[in-house]
Motif scaffolding. Structure first.
Motif, PDB file in Angstrom:
ATOM      1  N   MET A  64      -2.524  10.236  -9.671  1.00  0.00           N
ATOM      2  CA  MET A  64      -2.684   9.764  -8.291  1.00  0.00           C
ATOM      3  C   MET A  64      -2.821  10.961  -7.369  1.00  0.00           C
ATOM      4  SD  MET A  64       0.120   6.684  -7.911  1.00  0.00           S
ATOM      5  CE  MET A  64       1.463   7.534  -8.735  1.00  0.00           C
ATOM      6  N   ALA A  65      -3.573  10.786  -6.300  1.00  0.00           N
ATOM      7  CA  ALA A  65      -3.709  11.853  -5.305  1.00  0.00           C
ATOM      8  C   ALA A  65      -2.388  12.029  -4.562  1.00  0.00           C
ATOM      9  CB  ALA A  65      -4.818  11.509  -4.316  1.00  0.00           C
ATOM     10  N   PRO A  66      -1.998  13.276  -4.260  1.00  0.00           N
ATOM     11  CA  PRO A  66      -0.779  13.491  -3.481  1.00  0.00           C
ATOM     12  C   PRO A  66      -0.813  12.673  -2.187  1.00  0.00           C
ATOM     13  CG  PRO A  66      -1.564  15.572  -4.338  1.00  0.00           C
ATOM     14  CD  PRO A  66      -2.630  14.547  -4.639  1.00  0.00           C
ATOM     15  N   GLY A  67       0.294  12.006  -1.906  1.00  0.00           N
ATOM     16  CA  GLY A  67       0.398  11.207  -0.687  1.00  0.00           C
ATOM     17  C   GLY A  67      -0.159   9.800  -0.797  1.00  0.00           C
ATOM     18  N   SER A  68      -0.608   9.394  -1.974  1.00  0.00           N
ATOM     19  CA  SER A  68      -1.262   8.090  -2.099  1.00  0.00           C
ATOM     20  C   SER A  68      -0.319   6.929  -2.398  1.00  0.00           C
ATOM     21  CB  SER A  68      -2.346   8.152  -3.178  1.00  0.00           C
ATOM     22  OG  SER A  68      -1.793   8.434  -4.446  1.00  0.00           O
ATOM     23  N   LEU A  69       0.950   7.207  -2.625  1.00  0.00           N
ATOM     24  CA  LEU A  69       1.891   6.127  -2.889  1.00  0.00           C
ATOM     25  C   LEU A  69       2.476   5.645  -1.555  1.00  0.00           C
ATOM     26  CD1 LEU A  69       2.914   4.562  -5.293  1.00  0.00           C
ATOM     27  CD2 LEU A  69       4.779   6.187  -5.512  1.00  0.00           C
ATOM     28  N   GLY A 115       2.622  12.622   2.636  1.00  0.00           N
ATOM     29  CA  GLY A 115       2.178  11.350   3.199  1.00  0.00           C
ATOM     30  C   GLY A 115       2.544  10.135   2.364  1.00  0.00           C
ATOM     31  N   ASN A 116       3.308  10.300   1.283  1.00  0.00           N
ATOM     32  CA  ASN A 116       3.848   9.132   0.580  1.00  0.00           C
ATOM     33  C   ASN A 116       4.821   8.459   1.550  1.00  0.00           C
ATOM     34  OD1 ASN A 116       2.756   9.619  -2.190  1.00  0.00           O
ATOM     35  ND2 ASN A 116       3.995  11.478  -2.012  1.00  0.00           N
TER      36      ASN A 116
END
Length: 142
Positions: A64-69, A115-116
């Protein structure tokens, strides 16, 4: 047969920065921070939780891309006190929002440096009936 959710992979861009945020600012317990020639993997657990977050540099942890959760949810017995604690530690948290008078209707949120996002729900019943009793807590013999 019980099926327990015990780990959520959290996509982050900087492992050390994420450790500092979740351990020092949010207050999660650091279960392990393992580095060797093959990997760097970290596990942290919110106090009183049976589920941990894990991040690292292994391929499954980079899917997953960082911050995508978005929208992970934590529950606390006192949302105002929890929010105040986070703000005191430098976490930018939203204002409290209530959707009614019943237990479970008050929330606030925050995001990690990538940005999670997290929602924090007040469940006053947790003060009297923790999800995991205090005497049953303690990973790794702690």
């Amino acid at each position: 047969m019980d099926w327990t959710l015990e780990v959520v992979i959290l996509p982050v861009s900087d492992i050390d920065r994420a450790v500092r945020f979740y351990r020092d600012q949010v207050g999660f317990d650091l279960d392990h921070d393992t580095t060797n020639e093959h990997m760097h993997v970290v596990q942290l657990t919110p106090k009183g939780s049976g589920c941990s977050i894990v991040f690292g540099d292994l391929p499954p942890q980079r899917e997953m891309a960082p911050g995508s959760l978005k929208g992970l949810q934590l529950c606390v017995a006192d949302a105002a006190a929890a929010r105040a604690e986070l703000v005191e530690r430098g976490v930018q948290a939203s204002e409290l929002t209530s959707f009614g008078d019943q237990d479970g209707s008050t929330f606030f949120g925050f995001a990690d440096p990538d940005g999670n996002t997290w929602a924090v729900q007040e469940l006053k019943v947790r003060a009297e009936k923790p999800l995991i009793p205090v005497e049953a807590r303690g990973r790794f013999g702690a």
